[in-house]
Design a protein around this motif. Structure first.
Motif, mmCIF file in Angstrom:
data_model
loop_
_atom_site.group_PDB
_atom_site.id
_atom_site.type_symbol
_atom_site.label_atom_id
_atom_site.label_comp_id
_atom_site.label_asym_id
_atom_site.label_seq_id
_atom_site.Cartn_x
_atom_site.Cartn_y
_atom_site.Cartn_z
ATOM 1 N N LYS A 1 -13.401 -1.655 25.875
ATOM 2 C CA LYS A 1 -14.748 -2.041 26.293
ATOM 3 C C LYS A 1 -15.686 -0.825 26.324
ATOM 4 C CE LYS A 1 -16.423 -5.391 29.620
ATOM 5 N NZ LYS A 1 -16.132 -6.132 30.827
ATOM 6 N N GLU B 1 -26.488 -5.480 24.144
ATOM 7 C CA GLU B 1 -25.271 -6.196 24.516
ATOM 8 C C GLU B 1 -25.632 -7.483 25.242
ATOM 9 O OE1 GLU B 1 -22.077 -5.352 27.938
ATOM 10 O OE2 GLU B 1 -22.429 -3.672 26.584
ATOM 11 N N GLU B 2 -25.125 -8.596 24.725
ATOM 12 C CA GLU B 2 -25.297 -9.891 25.395
ATOM 13 C C GLU B 2 -24.060 -10.185 26.254
ATOM 14 O OE1 GLU B 2 -27.882 -12.420 24.973
ATOM 15 O OE2 GLU B 2 -28.967 -10.657 24.306
ATOM 16 N N ASN B 3 -22.903 -10.086 25.654
ATOM 17 C CA ASN B 3 -21.632 -10.280 26.343
ATOM 18 C C ASN B 3 -20.625 -9.309 25.756
ATOM 19 O OD1 ASN B 3 -21.907 -12.664 28.169
ATOM 20 N ND2 ASN B 3 -22.515 -13.645 26.259
ATOM 21 N N LEU B 4 -19.734 -8.820 26.587
ATOM 22 C CA LEU B 4 -18.682 -7.921 26.128
ATOM 23 C C LEU B 4 -17.405 -8.267 26.872
ATOM 24 C CD1 LEU B 4 -17.757 -5.483 24.472
ATOM 25 C CD2 LEU B 4 -18.667 -4.008 26.279
ATOM 26 N N PHE B 5 -16.363 -8.574 26.104
ATOM 27 C CA PHE B 5 -15.083 -8.982 26.673
ATOM 28 C C PHE B 5 -13.992 -8.036 26.190
ATOM 29 C CE2 PHE B 5 -17.718 -12.723 25.939
ATOM 30 C CZ PHE B 5 -17.795 -13.248 27.215
ATOM 31 N N GLU C 1 -20.846 -9.771 21.818
ATOM 32 C CA GLU C 1 -21.952 -10.609 21.344
ATOM 33 C C GLU C 1 -23.209 -9.755 21.502
ATOM 34 O OE1 GLU C 1 -24.300 -14.775 22.351
ATOM 35 O OE2 GLU C 1 -22.693 -14.101 23.667
ATOM 36 N N TRP C 2 -24.012 -9.606 20.426
ATOM 37 C CA TRP C 2 -25.144 -8.686 20.454
ATOM 38 C C TRP C 2 -26.394 -9.316 19.855
ATOM 39 C CZ3 TRP C 2 -27.168 -7.928 15.674
ATOM 40 C CH2 TRP C 2 -26.337 -8.082 14.581
ATOM 41 N N CYS D 1 -21.871 -11.081 16.401
ATOM 42 C CA CYS D 1 -20.752 -10.734 17.257
ATOM 43 C C CYS D 1 -19.819 -9.812 16.485
ATOM 44 C CB CYS D 1 -20.004 -11.968 17.755
ATOM 45 S SG CYS D 1 -19.267 -12.944 16.453
#
Length: 82
Positions: free
Chosen positions: A5, A19-23, A32-33, A42
């Protein structure tokens, strides 16, 4: 050593993505960007020893084409089927 991460967060900073979501799952990070123009996508990153070993990305082709079309001064509404 950086976790997957953390490596991807550095990638986001380097390539001017938002950054929208980072897993994170094991040695994988999933991002997800969107970029400053609003394009979205993504990425999947395999991280080993703090380095990106493998990366695969997907992006919204329609948004890319719309942005390119608009910036060229063209208008979708004026498009006619041939």
């Amino acid at each position: 050593m950086l976790r997957p991460k953390e490596v991807v967060e550095k990638w986001v900073d380097a390539f001017n993505r938002v950054e929208e979501n980072l897993f994170e799952d094991g040695q994988w990070a999933i991002l997800e960007w969107r970029d400053p123009l609003g394009l979205r996508g993504c990425g999947f990153f395999q991280v080993t020893d703090g380095k990106i070993l493998f990366q695969r990305g997907y992006w919204d082709k329609l948004l890319l084409f719309e942005a390119a079309w608009t910036s060229s001064g063209m208008n979708w509404g004026k498009c006619k089927a041939i």
